[in-house]
Structure formats: C-alpha cells, structure tokens
Motif scaffolding. Structure first.
Motif, PDB file in Angstrom:
ATOM      1  N   GLY A  82       9.219   5.158   0.223  1.00  0.00           N
ATOM      2  CA  GLY A  82       7.929   4.475   0.057  1.00  0.00           C
ATOM      3  C   GLY A  82       7.905   3.485  -1.091  1.00  0.00           C
ATOM      4  O   GLY A  82       6.865   2.902  -1.411  1.00  0.00           O
ATOM      5  N   LYS A  92       0.852  -1.196   0.000  1.00  0.00           N
ATOM      6  CA  LYS A  92       0.000   0.000   0.000  1.00  0.00           C
ATOM      7  C   LYS A  92       0.887   1.244   0.000  1.00  0.00           C
ATOM      8  O   LYS A  92       1.779   1.366   0.833  1.00  0.00           O
ATOM      9  CB  LYS A  92      -0.897   0.005   1.234  1.00  0.00           C
ATOM     10  CG  LYS A  92      -2.065  -0.940   1.117  1.00  0.00           C
ATOM     11  CD  LYS A  92      -2.901  -0.908   2.373  1.00  0.00           C
ATOM     12  CE  LYS A  92      -3.933  -2.033   2.339  1.00  0.00           C
ATOM     13  NZ  LYS A  92      -4.538  -2.286   3.632  1.00  0.00           N
ATOM     14  N   THR A  93       0.654   2.140  -0.924  1.00  0.00           N
ATOM     15  CA  THR A  93       1.389   3.411  -0.940  1.00  0.00           C
ATOM     16  C   THR A  93       0.362   4.537  -0.980  1.00  0.00           C
ATOM     17  O   THR A  93      -0.846   4.281  -1.060  1.00  0.00           O
ATOM     18  CB  THR A  93       2.283   3.517  -2.191  1.00  0.00           C
ATOM     19  OG1 THR A  93       1.438   3.647  -3.331  1.00  0.00           O
ATOM     20  CG2 THR A  93       3.182   2.300  -2.341  1.00  0.00           C
ATOM     21  N   TYR A  94       0.853   5.783  -0.905  1.00  0.00           N
ATOM     22  CA  TYR A  94      -0.086   6.918  -0.951  1.00  0.00           C
ATOM     23  C   TYR A  94      -0.785   7.022  -2.300  1.00  0.00           C
ATOM     24  O   TYR A  94      -1.781   7.689  -2.450  1.00  0.00           O
ATOM     25  CB  TYR A  94       0.648   8.229  -0.598  1.00  0.00           C
ATOM     26  CG  TYR A  94       1.718   8.621  -1.579  1.00  0.00           C
ATOM     27  CD1 TYR A  94       1.441   9.477  -2.639  1.00  0.00           C
ATOM     28  CD2 TYR A  94       3.022   8.144  -1.448  1.00  0.00           C
ATOM     29  CE1 TYR A  94       2.423   9.824  -3.540  1.00  0.00           C
ATOM     30  CE2 TYR A  94       3.999   8.489  -2.345  1.00  0.00           C
ATOM     31  CZ  TYR A  94       3.703   9.341  -3.392  1.00  0.00           C
ATOM     32  OH  TYR A  94       4.675   9.682  -4.291  1.00  0.00           O
ATOM     33  N   GLN A  95      -0.253   6.303  -3.299  1.00  0.00           N
ATOM     34  CA  GLN A  95      -0.899   6.292  -4.617  1.00  0.00           C
ATOM     35  C   GLN A  95      -1.859   5.109  -4.759  1.00  0.00           C
ATOM     36  O   GLN A  95      -2.344   4.833  -5.839  1.00  0.00           O
ATOM     37  CB  GLN A  95       0.167   6.189  -5.712  1.00  0.00           C
ATOM     38  CG  GLN A  95       1.027   7.434  -5.813  1.00  0.00           C
ATOM     39  CD  GLN A  95       2.224   7.234  -6.725  1.00  0.00           C
ATOM     40  OE1 GLN A  95       2.898   6.204  -6.665  1.00  0.00           O
ATOM     41  NE2 GLN A  95       2.479   8.200  -7.580  1.00  0.00           N
ATOM     42  N   GLY A  96      -2.095   4.413  -3.666  1.00  0.00           N
ATOM     43  CA  GLY A  96      -2.956   3.233  -3.711  1.00  0.00           C
ATOM     44  C   GLY A  96      -2.121   1.974  -3.680  1.00  0.00           C
ATOM     45  O   GLY A  96      -0.945   2.008  -3.323  1.00  0.00           O
ATOM     46  N   GLN A  97      -2.737   0.857  -4.084  1.00  0.00           N
ATOM     47  CA  GLN A  97      -2.003  -0.404  -4.015  1.00  0.00           C
ATOM     48  C   GLN A  97      -1.053  -0.556  -5.209  1.00  0.00           C
ATOM     49  O   GLN A  97      -1.447  -0.307  -6.345  1.00  0.00           O
ATOM     50  CB  GLN A  97      -2.995  -1.561  -3.974  1.00  0.00           C
ATOM     51  CG  GLN A  97      -2.404  -2.771  -3.284  1.00  0.00           C
ATOM     52  CD  GLN A  97      -3.443  -3.835  -2.989  1.00  0.00           C
ATOM     53  OE1 GLN A  97      -4.119  -4.298  -3.886  1.00  0.00           O
ATOM     54  NE2 GLN A  97      -3.562  -4.213  -1.740  1.00  0.00           N
TER      55      GLN A  97
END
Lengths: 211, 223
Positions: free
Chosen positions: A38, A11-16
């Motif tokens: 990240g 999971k990242t701030y851009q989604g999965q």
C-alpha cells in the motif's frame, strides 16, 4: 540515465498520503523497488509508464523528457512505450501466445527468440485461458520485452513461477537486458528474486518507497 | 395475404441495427471511460426510452419534425427530407427508441474489462483505435451479439412510436406490429395471426440463438 522526481497524492487506509519518489538511475541498471504493502509501488510504476498522472514532477529517460508538469509536458503511454509486466498479467483473452507477440512486434526472429526464452515454443497457438499461471506470467514478461523497451517496469513478475523455472528465466532475461541495454524497475516482495536478477549485471540500485 | 409489412419491418430492423451499431460503439466506449456530470445526463437521456411511454416519444418527434414548423420545416426546405409519415421517420424514431438496447450491453461489457488490458496495449505503442479494434472489441463479443440481437428484436416489436411518427401508410410506414393492430380492427384475425406468428417466431429464434451462443462462449473448455 533516468531521472525521476515525482509527487502524487494517494489514498491509503490511513487517509490521504503523498507519494514522493526521486532518484537518478544509470541506464541499463536494475532498480529494486522495496516498500510495505500500500506504499504506492504499483502507482509509481504506473506513473512512470504514463497510466497515472502525478500532481507534480519530472521524468527524463535517456535525455528525453517524458514528463514535466511545470512545462505541461506528458507523453502518452503510447509514446513512452515502457515495457510493463502487470501484476494481473493483463493478457489479451482473444489472442494466442504468438498473437500477443505479433501484436507487439513484426520482428519474427525476435518473437522466436522470446518464445524460446520463455519456453513457450510448443504453446504458440494457445490462448491465455489454456495456460498455467506460470506460463501466463512468462508470456506477460515476453510481451513486455517484444518492443525492445528502453525501460522495463515489472510488478511482481516472478510470483507464479517455480524456483527452477524462475532461475532459468532470470538468467535468460539478464542476457536480454544486457543486449538491449534495458533499464529495469522491478517491484517484488521477494528479496531473493531482486538479488538474483541484479547479480552479475553490475549496475543496480534500491529504491525504497514508503509514504 | 400482404407480406409487405413483414419485409418493411425487417428492413427497418436491419437499417436501425446497422445505424445503432455505428453510433453505439463509439458512444458506449466514451460512456464507459470515467464518470462526469455531463456523461450522466447524456446516459439518462439515452436511457429515457426504456421508461417513457412510446407514444410520448412519438408525439415529441412528431412535433419536432413536423414540416409546418422548426427543424422539420428547415429540413424539408433545405434538404427536401421529411421525417413525418416516411420511412426515414421510422428509422429516426427506431434509432432513438432502441438506443439503450444497443448501448447498455456494450457499455457494461467495456466497463467490466480490466483497465490493464488497454494499458498493456498502449504500452506496446498502440493507439486508442488499435486498442479498441484489436483488444477491447474482440473481448466483448457475447455482449456485442446480445446488443445487436436485442436492438433488432426490439425494433421488430415497436408500435407506439412508429405509429405516432409514421402513421399507417401501406408499403411506406405500415410495419408488422401496426398491421396486426389494423387487422384486428378490421376483424381479420387470420392476417393478424399470421403477422403475429411470424414476429413471434423470428424473435424467439433470435433470442434463443443469443442464449445458446453466449452459453457456448462463456463455458470454460477446461470444464
């Protein structure tokens, strides 16, 4: 030889995103791991150590299968015994400097050698809370080396060290890596550290992680 | 003055605390690792005595272990064990009733330890058991002590649940809290006062000791 081919959803701030890493690395070499924040560098190290399970992949270390998801093989971290230097050091608050090393190995000669390398000989009875950040970080490195691991995974291992101590420690570590034939995977945001560690060891490679 | 209820209470508190320590450590460790629906249900059941009226718990234990029926009858016939109106019954009720006081602090302390501590230990080739004994347990000492003392003190003060399953049999189930009630019923305020004061004093010393110990433990020597 260390062969790695893994895939893990993270999971990242851009989604999965999918963390995909593959490569073959010579035994006894230094692998410099680069990549943006990240991207999954720490996750990658933890997958290799066995703390996190990937969805798919293989890890073979010196002809021994550590992970093969197709065959449902996954050795526990206890069996892999990869040396691991954590970003937060993960020192045991209840143990003194010497007890950290004695917990890992019964080889007193090796313990004394490590204490000398890390310049912690005079602090053997101190618990982590009485050590400076740099001393704690050095202890974390020494503890990871105490088991004489085939594979050493280091996550930002020199971030709290001053330049003088860092250079001295890196020079000592190179001797240890050469002697043990340890393969080192090291994450660092400081390219100079990576180059300094790799210089003179002959075999080194770079792994760029970017999901 | 009959001090048997005080000794019986202390015996009950010691046995309950030791049993709960043996049960609580592995269960709290298991509960602290990850979440699942099954664990949530187990945790809810363990926590129930905190909010359930003690008489309700005592009533169900009385029904469950009655020698006339079901489990109670089977235990009586097979092992000659009777939980109703016996010291064993008090221990069983106390273990169930005080369980959240043992499990809560230990589970919470284990959850607050960084996961990297266990991982570091595993990477050194240590087993889960070695990691638990050498790394996790020593680093939750203040919470462990809190759990032990709270369990002990809570067992000292039990009333409803022990009265329901144990009744008021001198030297068998008549613990100090029941002796207080019984003395008041018989208008013997002196005896009630002695029992009450002893319970109050023991509890006060125990709880104060925990606060002093934990304050000492938490205070940084660098301050």
């Amino acid at each position: 030889m260390i062969c790695i081919d893994i895939e893990k959803k993270i999971k990242t701030y851009q989604g999965q995103q999918a963390l995909k890493v593959s490569g073959d690395f010579a035994a006894g070499s230094i692998v410099k791991i680069n990549g943006p924040s990240g991207a999954g560098k720490t996750t990658f190290l933890k997958i290799v150590a066995g703390f996190i399970q990937p969805e798919r992949g293989n890890i073979i270390v010196n002809d021994r299968v550590w992970l093969d998801t197709a065959l449902k093989i996954s050795l526990s971290p206890k069996k892999r015994m990869a040396g691991f230097v954590f970003q937060d050091y993960a020192l045991f608050p209840n143990m003194t400097v010497k007890e950290h090393l004695e917990y890992a190995t019964a080889d007193n000669e090796w313990i004394n050698h490590l204490l000398k390398i890390g310049k912690l000989e005079t602090l053997t009875t101190h618990k982590p809370q009485y050590l400076s950040g740099g001393q704690q970080q050095r202890l974390a490195i020494l503890r990871a080396l105490a088991t004489k691991p085939q594979l050493l995974l280091m996550d930002e291992p020199f971030s709290a060290l001053d330049p003088e101590n860092k250079t001295a420690l890196i020079n000592e570590l190179k001797l240890v890596f050469n002697k043990l034939g340890t393969t080192v995977f090291m994450v660092s945001h400081n390219p100079q550290e990576l180059e300094e560690l790799a210089a003179g060891l002959g075999k080194s490679s770079t792994l760029f992680i970017n999901n | 003055m009959d001090f048997a209820p005080i000794w019986l209470t202390l015996k009950l508190a010691c046995v309950t605390t030791l049993l709960l320590l043996a049960i609580g450590l592995p269960v709290a460790w298991w509960l602290s690792k990850g979440r699942s629906f099954f664990k949530i249900i187990i945790e809810a059941i363990i926590t129930m005595p905190l909010v359930l009226p003690p008489s309700v718990l005592g009533f169900y234990l009385l029904l469950a272990f009655s020698p006339q029926q079901g489990v109670g009858k089977w235990l009586q016939q097979t092992f000659n064990i009777q939980f109703v109106f016996s010291f064993q019954g008090l221990v069983l009720a106390s273990v169930i009733y005080s369980m959240p006081f043992m499990l809560g602090p230990i589970k919470s302390a284990l959850q607050q330890l960084p996961v990297s501590l266990s991982q570091a230990s595993y990477s050194l080739g240590k087993s889960r058991w070695q990691t638990f004994i050498r790394v996790l347990l020593p680093n939750i000492k203040p919470s462990l002590l809190t759990a032990i003392v709270l369990t002990f003190a809570h067992t000292l003060g039990e009333f409803g649940v022990v009265l329901m399953i144990g009744g008021n049999i001198p030297n068998v189930t008549r613990v100090a809290s029941i002796a207080v009630y019984d003395s008041v019923e018989q208008m013997d305020y002196h005896a009630a006062n002695v029992y009450s004061f002893i319970l109050f004093a023991i509890t006060f010393v125990l709880v104060t000791s925990v606060f002093i110990f934990n304050k000492y433990q938490l205070k940084s020597p660098l301050e």
